[in-house]
Write a protein that holds these residues in place. Structure first.
Motif, PDB file in Angstrom:
ATOM      1  N   GLU A  55       0.771  -1.215  -0.020  1.00 44.37           N
ATOM      2  CA  GLU A  55      -0.020   0.006  -0.168  1.00 44.37           C
ATOM      3  C   GLU A  55       0.810   1.349   0.076  1.00 44.37           C
ATOM      4  OE1 GLU A  55      -2.235   3.430   1.103  1.00 44.37           O
ATOM      5  OE2 GLU A  55      -0.883   2.263   2.623  1.00 44.37           O
ATOM      6  N   CYS A  56       0.265   2.116  -0.683  1.00 42.86           N
ATOM      7  CA  CYS A  56       1.053   3.554  -1.052  1.00 42.86           C
ATOM      8  C   CYS A  56       1.266   4.335   0.330  1.00 42.86           C
ATOM      9  CB  CYS A  56       0.038   4.377  -2.003  1.00 42.86           C
ATOM     10  SG  CYS A  56       0.802   6.142  -2.114  1.00 42.86           S
ATOM     11  N   TRP A  57       0.491   4.806   0.916  1.00 42.60           N
ATOM     12  CA  TRP A  57       0.747   5.788   1.870  1.00 42.60           C
ATOM     13  C   TRP A  57       1.458   5.335   3.163  1.00 42.60           C
ATOM     14  CZ3 TRP A  57       0.980  10.965   1.963  1.00 42.60           C
ATOM     15  CH2 TRP A  57       0.470  11.815   0.812  1.00 42.60           C
ATOM     16  N   THR A  58       1.103   4.055   3.597  1.00 44.45           N
ATOM     17  CA  THR A  58       2.038   3.381   4.783  1.00 44.45           C
ATOM     18  C   THR A  58       3.368   3.429   4.331  1.00 44.45           C
ATOM     19  OG1 THR A  58      -0.085   1.939   4.989  1.00 44.45           O
ATOM     20  CG2 THR A  58       2.008   1.521   6.034  1.00 44.45           C
ATOM     21  N   MET A  59       3.706   2.982   3.142  1.00 44.88           N
ATOM     22  CA  MET A  59       5.133   3.067   2.632  1.00 44.88           C
ATOM     23  C   MET A  59       5.478   4.414   2.696  1.00 44.88           C
ATOM     24  SD  MET A  59       6.218   1.598  -0.966  1.00 44.88           S
ATOM     25  CE  MET A  59       5.449   0.020  -0.750  1.00 44.88           C
ATOM     26  N   LEU A  60       5.136   5.426   2.116  1.00 44.77           N
ATOM     27  CA  LEU A  60       5.385   7.002   2.179  1.00 44.77           C
ATOM     28  C   LEU A  60       6.023   7.334   3.516  1.00 44.77           C
ATOM     29  CD1 LEU A  60       3.130   8.749  -0.330  1.00 44.77           C
ATOM     30  CD2 LEU A  60       5.565   7.858  -0.713  1.00 44.77           C
ATOM     31  N   GLY A  61       5.084   6.595   4.735  1.00 45.10           N
ATOM     32  CA  GLY A  61       5.642   7.028   6.075  1.00 45.10           C
ATOM     33  C   GLY A  61       6.976   6.438   6.211  1.00 45.10           C
ATOM     34  N   ASP A  95       4.499  14.714   5.732  1.00 42.40           N
ATOM     35  CA  ASP A  95       5.187  16.091   5.519  1.00 42.40           C
ATOM     36  C   ASP A  95       6.265  16.366   6.772  1.00 42.40           C
ATOM     37  OD1 ASP A  95       5.966  19.251   4.324  1.00 42.40           O
ATOM     38  OD2 ASP A  95       4.733  19.551   6.546  1.00 42.40           O
ATOM     39  N   HIS A  96       5.788  16.397   7.918  1.00 40.43           N
ATOM     40  CA  HIS A  96       6.475  16.505   9.069  1.00 40.43           C
ATOM     41  C   HIS A  96       7.519  15.416   9.543  1.00 40.43           C
ATOM     42  CE1 HIS A  96       4.753  20.208  11.299  1.00 40.43           C
ATOM     43  NE2 HIS A  96       3.851  19.936  10.619  1.00 40.43           N
ATOM     44  N   ILE A  97       7.091  14.241   9.054  1.00 42.12           N
ATOM     45  CA  ILE A  97       7.996  13.114   9.368  1.00 42.12           C
ATOM     46  C   ILE A  97       9.323  13.223   8.417  1.00 42.12           C
ATOM     47  CG2 ILE A  97       8.192  10.795   9.209  1.00 42.12           C
ATOM     48  CD1 ILE A  97       5.214  10.288   9.513  1.00 42.12           C
ATOM     49  N   SER A  98       8.912  13.788   7.006  1.00 45.47           N
ATOM     50  CA  SER A  98       9.999  13.851   6.223  1.00 45.47           C
ATOM     51  C   SER A  98      10.985  15.244   6.222  1.00 45.47           C
ATOM     52  CB  SER A  98       9.551  13.836   4.876  1.00 45.47           C
ATOM     53  OG  SER A  98       8.625  14.774   4.561  1.00 45.47           O
ATOM     54  N   GLY A  99      10.407  15.961   7.281  1.00 44.20           N
ATOM     55  CA  GLY A  99      11.087  17.502   7.388  1.00 44.20           C
ATOM     56  C   GLY A  99      10.771  18.073   5.921  1.00 44.20           C
ATOM     57  N   GLY A 100       9.685  18.030   5.491  1.00 42.91           N
ATOM     58  CA  GLY A 100       9.159  19.056   4.507  1.00 42.91           C
ATOM     59  C   GLY A 100       9.493  18.408   3.112  1.00 42.91           C
ATOM     60  N   LEU A 143      -5.603  21.283   5.028  1.00 44.48           N
ATOM     61  CA  LEU A 143      -4.060  21.475   5.359  1.00 44.48           C
ATOM     62  C   LEU A 143      -3.847  22.985   6.002  1.00 44.48           C
ATOM     63  CD1 LEU A 143      -2.503  20.481   1.898  1.00 44.48           C
ATOM     64  CD2 LEU A 143      -2.118  19.467   3.908  1.00 44.48           C
ATOM     65  N   ALA A 144      -4.730  23.783   5.566  1.00 45.99           N
ATOM     66  CA  ALA A 144      -4.721  25.062   6.117  1.00 45.99           C
ATOM     67  C   ALA A 144      -4.936  25.072   7.904  1.00 45.99           C
ATOM     68  CB  ALA A 144      -5.510  26.170   5.372  1.00 45.99           C
ATOM     69  N   LYS A 145      -5.598  24.226   8.233  1.00 42.33           N
ATOM     70  CA  LYS A 145      -6.417  24.013   9.394  1.00 42.33           C
ATOM     71  C   LYS A 145      -5.592  23.125  10.273  1.00 42.33           C
ATOM     72  CE  LYS A 145     -11.129  25.022   8.232  1.00 42.33           C
ATOM     73  NZ  LYS A 145     -12.566  24.517   8.195  1.00 42.33           N
ATOM     74  N   GLY A 146      -4.498  22.408   9.869  1.00 39.72           N
ATOM     75  CA  GLY A 146      -3.875  21.703  10.566  1.00 39.72           C
ATOM     76  C   GLY A 146      -2.870  22.187  11.593  1.00 39.72           C
ATOM     77  N   ASN A 147      -2.773  21.536  12.832  1.00 41.60           N
ATOM     78  CA  ASN A 147      -2.000  21.889  13.823  1.00 41.60           C
ATOM     79  C   ASN A 147      -1.174  20.672  14.405  1.00 41.60           C
ATOM     80  OD1 ASN A 147      -0.968  23.352  15.977  1.00 41.60           O
ATOM     81  ND2 ASN A 147      -2.753  23.070  17.215  1.00 41.60           N
ATOM     82  N   PRO A 148       0.093  20.823  14.053  1.00 34.05           N
ATOM     83  CA  PRO A 148       0.805  21.851  13.760  1.00 34.05           C
ATOM     84  C   PRO A 148       0.621  22.032  12.090  1.00 34.05           C
ATOM     85  CG  PRO A 148       2.293  20.119  14.141  1.00 34.05           C
ATOM     86  CD  PRO A 148       1.146  19.552  14.627  1.00 34.05           C
ATOM     87  N   ALA A 149       0.837  23.257  11.732  1.00 32.54           N
ATOM     88  CA  ALA A 149       0.610  23.411  10.337  1.00 32.54           C
ATOM     89  C   ALA A 149       1.638  22.710   9.516  1.00 32.54           C
ATOM     90  CB  ALA A 149       0.901  25.064  10.002  1.00 32.54           C
ATOM     91  N   PRO A 150       1.671  22.293   8.221  1.00 28.66           N
ATOM     92  CA  PRO A 150       2.684  21.656   7.273  1.00 28.66           C
ATOM     93  C   PRO A 150       3.962  22.535   7.308  1.00 28.66           C
ATOM     94  CG  PRO A 150       0.662  21.845   6.036  1.00 28.66           C
ATOM     95  CD  PRO A 150       0.236  22.570   7.290  1.00 28.66           C
ATOM     96  N   THR A 151       4.924  22.000   7.313  1.00 29.06           N
ATOM     97  CA  THR A 151       6.148  22.697   7.352  1.00 29.06           C
ATOM     98  C   THR A 151       6.465  23.404   6.172  1.00 29.06           C
ATOM     99  OG1 THR A 151       7.466  20.908   6.281  1.00 29.06           O
ATOM    100  CG2 THR A 151       7.243  20.654   8.517  1.00 29.06           C
ATOM    101  N   ARG A 152       5.913  23.338   5.144  1.00 26.53           N
ATOM    102  CA  ARG A 152       6.171  24.246   4.000  1.00 26.53           C
ATOM    103  C   ARG A 152       4.621  24.074   3.073  1.00 26.53           C
ATOM    104  NH1 ARG A 152       9.108  21.151  -1.226  1.00 26.53           N
ATOM    105  NH2 ARG A 152       7.978  18.964  -0.978  1.00 26.53           N
ATOM    106  N   GLU A 153       4.243  24.976   2.167  1.00 23.63           N
ATOM    107  CA  GLU A 153       3.184  24.649   1.330  1.00 23.63           C
ATOM    108  C   GLU A 153       3.405  23.420   0.683  1.00 23.63           C
ATOM    109  OE1 GLU A 153       0.693  27.126  -1.995  1.00 23.63           O
ATOM    110  OE2 GLU A 153       1.652  28.429  -0.274  1.00 23.63           O
TER     111      GLU A 153
END
Length: 258
Positions: A55-61, A95-100, A143-153
């Motif tokens: 599966e795709c997104w499990t792998m991306l993590g 995004d946060h796990i990868s550091g943006g 994405l705009a409402k997330g806390n913490p916000a994404p590290t970048r757009e």
């Protein structure tokens, strides 16, 4: 905007043990690739249709933890498989796990077997494209409402080439457009994308990066693809061995242009 040419690899998560996929990720990053993609399917697209698959997104993590430098993402996520708000929060987390370093690739979906076997309504091409158009504003809002916000757009990459509807969605929402087709198709549809951009008030010629898959050697098509406007060039590699020799040729070609 002048963009640097980037080389990506799509490690197709089929016909392999995860240890072999993980090894390929390590080798590709060490080789100097810019982006590593997988795909969002539940069964192999080539070879044994009931072969090994992950599966795709499990792998991306996992890739987010494993890698240090490369951008990562799906080429592309199927919009139908996850609630838009959930997908946005998954993307924010990776995004946060990868550091943006996440690219949020997304498309309308097309592989009917996935839908049937996992209980999703396949609908029609038109309904799936309409669902994608409705989902992207919801994804951006969450994405705009997330806390913490994404590290970048987080860059949004839309894959697809429908001239009336999909390219309109690209013009409205995408930072990257992935084209499926040859150089002539890329050139023609890139012009149509810019027409949509003018209609929606976005300068897509400068704001939307052109991405395309490539199959041969860089000597055969590299310069022509760049001349057609593509700056993100992706080589697809399948399991179980993940031969990266062609990828190395493209990376060397990229470096020779510097």
């Amino acid at each position: 905007m002048t963009r640097s040419v980037r080389i990506a690899v799509q490690l197709q998560p089929q016909h392999a043990e995860y240890s072999q996929i993980r090894d390929a990720v390590l080798r590709a990053e060490d080789m100097g690739v810019d982006v590593i993609f997988n795909w969002d399917h539940f069964f192999p697209l080539y070879g044994d249709p009931e072969g090994k698959h992950f599966e795709c997104w499990t792998m991306l993590g996992a890739w987010a933890e494993q890698t240090e430098r490369v951008e990562i993402g799906a080429l592309v996520t199927c919009n139908s498989y996850r609630n838009p708000e959930l997908l946005a929060d998954m993307a924010r987390t990776v995004d946060h796990i990868s550091g943006g370093r996440l690219i949020l690739g997304i498309g309308a979906g097309w592989f009917e077997k996935d839908y049937d076997q996992f209980g999703y309504e396949f609908g029609t091409a038109g309904s799936r494209i309409a669902d994608l158009a409705a989902a992207l504003p919801r994804i951006k809002d969450r994405l705009a409402k997330g806390n913490p916000a994404p590290t970048r757009e987080i860059p949004i990459m839309v894959g697809g080439g429908g001239e009336k509807k999909t390219l309109r969605i690209v013009a409205e929402h995408a930072d990257i457009w992935h084209s499926f087709g040859d150089i002539e198709t890329l050139t023609r549809k890139s012009g149509i994308l810019d027409e949509h951009g003018a209609e929606v008030g976005r300068d897509t010629a400068t704001l939307v990066e052109r991405s395309v898959g490539t199959h041969g050697s860089p000597e055969e098509s590299g310069d022509a693809l760049v001349a057609a406007g593509a700056t993100l060039l992706t080589i697809g590699v399948g399991g179980p061995d993940y031969d990266l020799s062609l990828l190395k040729e493209w990376i060397d070609w990229r470096d020779s242009r510097a």
